[in-house]
Design a protein around this motif. Structure first.
Motif, PDB file in Angstrom:
ATOM      1  N   ARG A  30      26.740   1.995 -50.942  1.00 32.17           N
ATOM      2  CA  ARG A  30      27.885   2.671 -50.321  1.00 32.17           C
ATOM      3  C   ARG A  30      28.551   3.669 -51.263  1.00 32.17           C
ATOM      4  N   PHE A  31      28.771   3.260 -52.532  1.00 34.88           N
ATOM      5  CA  PHE A  31      29.552   4.082 -53.449  1.00 34.88           C
ATOM      6  C   PHE A  31      28.712   4.866 -54.461  1.00 34.88           C
ATOM      7  N   LEU A  32      27.509   4.383 -54.748  1.00 38.82           N
ATOM      8  CA  LEU A  32      26.636   5.050 -55.717  1.00 38.82           C
ATOM      9  C   LEU A  32      25.242   5.189 -55.113  1.00 38.82           C
ATOM     10  N   PRO A  33      25.098   6.031 -54.104  1.00 39.65           N
ATOM     11  CA  PRO A  33      23.816   6.118 -53.398  1.00 39.65           C
ATOM     12  C   PRO A  33      22.641   6.528 -54.282  1.00 39.65           C
ATOM     13  N   SER A  34      22.870   7.365 -55.278  1.00 39.49           N
ATOM     14  CA  SER A  34      21.747   7.752 -56.141  1.00 39.49           C
ATOM     15  C   SER A  34      21.277   6.563 -56.982  1.00 39.49           C
ATOM     16  N   ALA A  60      17.106   6.521 -67.757  1.00 38.95           N
ATOM     17  CA  ALA A  60      17.422   7.815 -68.381  1.00 38.95           C
ATOM     18  C   ALA A  60      17.949   8.818 -67.347  1.00 38.95           C
ATOM     19  N   LYS A  61      17.510   8.687 -66.106  1.00 39.35           N
ATOM     20  CA  LYS A  61      17.939   9.615 -65.039  1.00 39.35           C
ATOM     21  C   LYS A  61      19.161   9.125 -64.267  1.00 39.35           C
ATOM     22  N   ALA A  62      19.489   7.849 -64.414  1.00 36.98           N
ATOM     23  CA  ALA A  62      20.576   7.256 -63.616  1.00 36.98           C
ATOM     24  C   ALA A  62      21.940   7.820 -64.020  1.00 36.98           C
ATOM     25  N   GLU A  63      22.834   7.866 -63.039  1.00 37.61           N
ATOM     26  CA  GLU A  63      24.207   8.318 -63.282  1.00 37.61           C
ATOM     27  C   GLU A  63      24.878   7.402 -64.296  1.00 37.61           C
ATOM     28  N   ALA A  64      25.562   7.990 -65.268  1.00 37.49           N
ATOM     29  CA  ALA A  64      26.242   7.217 -66.312  1.00 37.49           C
ATOM     30  C   ALA A  64      27.617   6.785 -65.818  1.00 37.49           C
ATOM     31  N   ILE A  65      27.652   5.650 -65.125  1.00 39.77           N
ATOM     32  CA  ILE A  65      28.909   5.116 -64.617  1.00 39.77           C
ATOM     33  C   ILE A  65      28.795   3.600 -64.574  1.00 39.77           C
ATOM     34  N   SER A  66      29.871   2.921 -64.957  1.00 35.87           N
ATOM     35  CA  SER A  66      29.835   1.457 -64.951  1.00 35.87           C
ATOM     36  C   SER A  66      29.976   0.937 -63.524  1.00 35.87           C
ATOM     37  N   ILE A  67      29.445  -0.249 -63.294  1.00 33.86           N
ATOM     38  CA  ILE A  67      29.591  -0.888 -61.987  1.00 33.86           C
ATOM     39  C   ILE A  67      31.071  -1.170 -61.715  1.00 33.86           C
ATOM     40  N   ASP A  68      31.815  -1.541 -62.768  1.00 35.81           N
ATOM     41  CA  ASP A  68      33.251  -1.786 -62.593  1.00 35.81           C
ATOM     42  C   ASP A  68      33.955  -0.579 -61.988  1.00 35.81           C
ATOM     43  N   TYR A  69      33.698   0.586 -62.572  1.00 41.86           N
ATOM     44  CA  TYR A  69      34.358   1.800 -62.091  1.00 41.86           C
ATOM     45  C   TYR A  69      33.714   2.323 -60.810  1.00 41.86           C
ATOM     46  N   GLY A  70      32.409   2.363 -60.781  1.00 47.15           N
ATOM     47  CA  GLY A  70      31.708   2.965 -59.653  1.00 47.15           C
ATOM     48  C   GLY A  70      31.767   2.164 -58.368  1.00 47.15           C
ATOM     49  N   VAL A  71      31.873   0.839 -58.499  1.00 47.76           N
ATOM     50  CA  VAL A  71      31.846  -0.004 -57.306  1.00 47.76           C
ATOM     51  C   VAL A  71      33.096  -0.858 -57.178  1.00 47.76           C
TER      52      VAL A  71
END
Length: 164
Positions: A30-34, A60-71
């Motif tokens: 839902r929040f981090l589709p890539s 290496a290609k994944a978005e640099a965001i923590s699960i805490d912040y991103g979800v």
């Protein structure tokens, strides 16, 4: 009857229902589709000799965001479904009352009582209610209408505790 449940024990019952793996994956989608797409791509390689290489390349290609912040910070805070779902997973006494904190009830049935530490909740002659006491507000609702709490909260002129 006086029934006091330690919060730690109660959370041992509730926590597995709150954020199961399928729930987390759904929120990632839902929040981090890539990131969700990347997880689906690497999944077939789990347990194979190619796993480390495929995971390393995907990471290496994944978005640099923590699960805490991103979800977690974007997800609804109480999305066990609703308070009825919480009631369903908690242990209950013989009258089907699930109580967290100190509760004294007579002729109280099929209810959820969430009491603040040091402040007992006393009930008499109630059936099918949710009582959630927080420092910011007190919620009293029919258990069978618990799914409507989120919509009600959106209409409030103030913002109660995030754990509602």
């Amino acid at each position: 009857m006086l029934w006091k449940t330690e919060r730690v024990k109660a959370w041992q019952w509730v926590r597995p229902q709150l954020w199961r793996a399928d729930r987390i994956l759904g929120e990632i989608a839902r929040f981090l589709p890539s990131l969700s797409a990347t997880l689906r791509e690497v999944r077939p390689f789990w347990g194979t000799s190619e796993w480390e290489k495929v995971l390393s390349e995907a990471w290496a290609k994944a978005e640099a965001i923590s699960i805490d912040y991103g979800v977690m910070e974007r997800a609804e805070k109480v999305d066990v479904g609703d308070w009825q779902a919480v009631w369903e997973v908690l242990p209950k006494d013989d009258a089907a009352v699930a109580a967290l904190g100190e509760h004294f009830g007579e002729d109280t049935f099929n209810s959820l009582v969430w009491a603040m530490d040091g402040k007992p909740v006393v009930t008499l002659g109630v059936k099918g209610v949710v009582i959630v006491d927080t420092p910011e507000a007190l919620l009293v609702a029919a258990l069978d209408r618990a799914e409507e709490v989120r919509d009600l909260l959106r209409r409030l002129p103030f913002k109660p505790a995030s754990h509602w």
